[in-house]
Design an enzyme around this catalytic site. Structure first.
Site, PDB file in Angstrom:
ATOM      1  CG  HIS A   1      -1.962   0.990   1.300  1.00 26.43           C
ATOM      2  ND1 HIS A   1      -1.720   2.309   1.594  1.00 26.43           N
ATOM      3  CD2 HIS A   1      -3.301   0.885   1.109  1.00 26.43           C
ATOM      4  CE1 HIS A   1      -2.865   2.980   1.596  1.00 26.43           C
ATOM      5  NE2 HIS A   1      -3.844   2.133   1.292  1.00 26.43           N
TER       6      HIS A   1
ATOM      7  CG  ASP B   1       0.316  -2.142   6.399  1.00 28.70           C
ATOM      8  OD1 ASP B   1      -0.653  -2.347   7.152  1.00 28.70           O
ATOM      9  OD2 ASP B   1       0.230  -1.437   5.370  1.00 28.70           O
TER      10      ASP B   1
ATOM     11  CD  GLN C   1      -6.645  -4.627   3.805  1.00 31.91           C
ATOM     12  OE1 GLN C   1      -7.589  -5.409   3.821  1.00 31.91           O
ATOM     13  NE2 GLN C   1      -6.815  -3.315   3.691  1.00 31.91           N
TER      14      GLN C   1
ATOM     15  CE  LYS D   1      -8.182  -0.181   5.465  1.00 33.71           C
ATOM     16  NZ  LYS D   1      -7.155  -0.201   4.428  1.00 33.71           N
TER      17      LYS D   1
ATOM     18  CB  CYS E   1      -3.703   2.942  -1.876  1.00 26.31           C
ATOM     19  SG  CYS E   1      -4.912   4.266  -1.714  1.00 26.31           S
TER      20      CYS E   1
END
Length: 417
Positions: free
Chosen positions: A132, A209, A212, A235, A373
């Protein structure tokens, strides 16, 4: 514990879970809503919505500073949320949990604070090619300031990160390896345990990260041994505008503050300022108190579910959707790595993704279109973007059936005469 909670924790039931999400009980354009944009943001259960309402109705006060009942109640719930998040990801101590505005700010915080104090000219930062933009641009910004370089870790066209290529890139000049746990554009689940080990083998740090991953996977930061792990509340069924940076305590202790202001100080004078202890050193100003408390409610909600059952349900949904996509002429899947979760990204021959998305919306089906993104991986694949249907545990096979019924009608309108 009530019977309903026992039932949910012991046996996952998507139809039962759906009842907890008020927004799913509506029509869009005269059709029952099918929400398949979970990679962009997940919906919120009633318990999270109620936590926000309760704070503003009953406990609205600033935290840590007031000597009255409202402030004490707000502070207790605010700090309990930190304890809950630490428990969710198995952090060793709650002080390793730093509140941010989201994943993007968490990465920016590490890039700016750790990067300015540690990077030197000639240092290298390795970032996977399917990241991303939030896990690319902050590293580019700090690298430009410090004379370092940002280099992409190759990814195959099916969305698999190339570990052999990563091994060949590692040397003593690599200071940071940054990688998503799960790709938002392709759904690929990266082998983050191996990536962390590989980074540490040359003395580099590793930032994961997890934006997700948190809604799909159970995360244990101590087992991963990652140096930093970042994610967003919105999220994982919490509110927007709140995020989490987890960091190893010794690293956070050594990093200078990211912003100055109230709360992050110990003493202030014009002769000099001393800074607060963790985690407050990185939490300048009044935070999103309601949002943090609501994130705590989201953690409680997740912990009330059969997480393993939810993961199995989501995987079955993805496999069901992928089989229907492969059986439908004119559909090309984008991202087919062996280990994936939550995302079906695809193209329809002879159409633009945006046109497909608009026609799906008219039939009550919400998906995302564009480059998500993640422009570098789209450029590598030579496409402008994809249609992305992203699933969550409150989705059902009926939702997938509605998606493909809507795609059939969209195809008739856009492609066939």
């Amino acid at each position: 514990m009530n019977d309903l909670a026992i039932d949910r924790r012991s046996t996952f039931n998507a139809e039962l879970v759906r009842q907890d999400f008020p927004i799913l009980q509506q029509d869009v354009h005269g059709k029952p809503l099918v929400y398949l944009d979970n990679a962009a943001t997940t919906q919120k259960p009633e318990a999270v919505i109620q936590a926000i309402v309760d704070y503003y109705r009953k406990d609205n006060s600033n935290v840590h500073r007031g000597a009255h009942a409202l402030a004490e109640r707000a502070t207790d719930k605010f700090e309990q949320a930190r304890v809950k998040v630490a428990g969710l990801i198995n952090a060793a101590e709650p002080r390793q949990i730093i509140w941010t505005r989201g994943t993007s700010e968490g990465i920016n915080l590490v890039a700016a604070s750790w990067g300015r104090s540690q990077l030197r000219e000639g240092d290298r930062i390795l970032v996977s090619a399917m990241e991303h933009h939030s896990n690319i641009v902050p590293w580019q910004m700090i690298a430009a300031q410090m004379g370092a370089t940002v280099e992409p870790i190759p990814v195959s066209n099916d969305g698999t990160l190339d570990l052999d290529a990563l091994q060949g890139m590692l040397d003593a000049r690599v200071r940071m390896v940054a990688c998503g746990h799960v790709s938002n554009a392709l759904g690929s689940v990266n082998p983050v345990e191996q990536i962390v080990l590989m980074a540490h083998s040359v003395g580099a740090l590793c930032l994961i990260d997890g934006a997700q991953a948190m809604s799909h996977l159970q995360v244990d930061v101590q087992a991963l041994d990652c140096d930093f792990y970042v994610f967003s509340a919105h999220k994982m069924f919490g509110p927007t505008g709140v995020g989490v940076l987890y960091g190893k305590a010794e690293l956070l202790e050594a990093m200078p503050p990211y912003q100055g202001g109230g709360e992050m100080i110990e003493t202030v004078s014009f002769a000099g300022t001393t800074y607060n202890q963790l985690p407050y050193k990185f939490e300048a100003g009044t935070p999103d108190i309601a949002g943090v408390i609501a994130l705590g409610a989201a953690v409680d909600y997740l912990q009330s579910l059969d997480r393993e059952g939810a993961e199995r349900h989501e995987q079955e949904l993805l496999e069901y959707a992928e089989a229907k996509a492969r059986a439908m002429p004119g559909i090309t899947l984008v991202g087919t790595s062996a280990k994936r979760t939550g995302v079906l990204s695809f193209l329809m021959d002879g159409t633009h993704p945006h046109d497909v998305g608009m026609l799906l919306d008219q039939q009550g089906v919400a998906v995302r279109t564009g480059n998500h993104c993640a422009q570098p991986i789209m450029d590598q694949l030579g496409i402008p973007g994809t249609v992305r249907a992203s699933f969550c545990f409150y989705n059902t096979r009926a939702d997938i059936d509605r998606l493909f019924e809507a795609l059939t009608k969209a195809k008739q309108f856009l492609v066939e005469e």
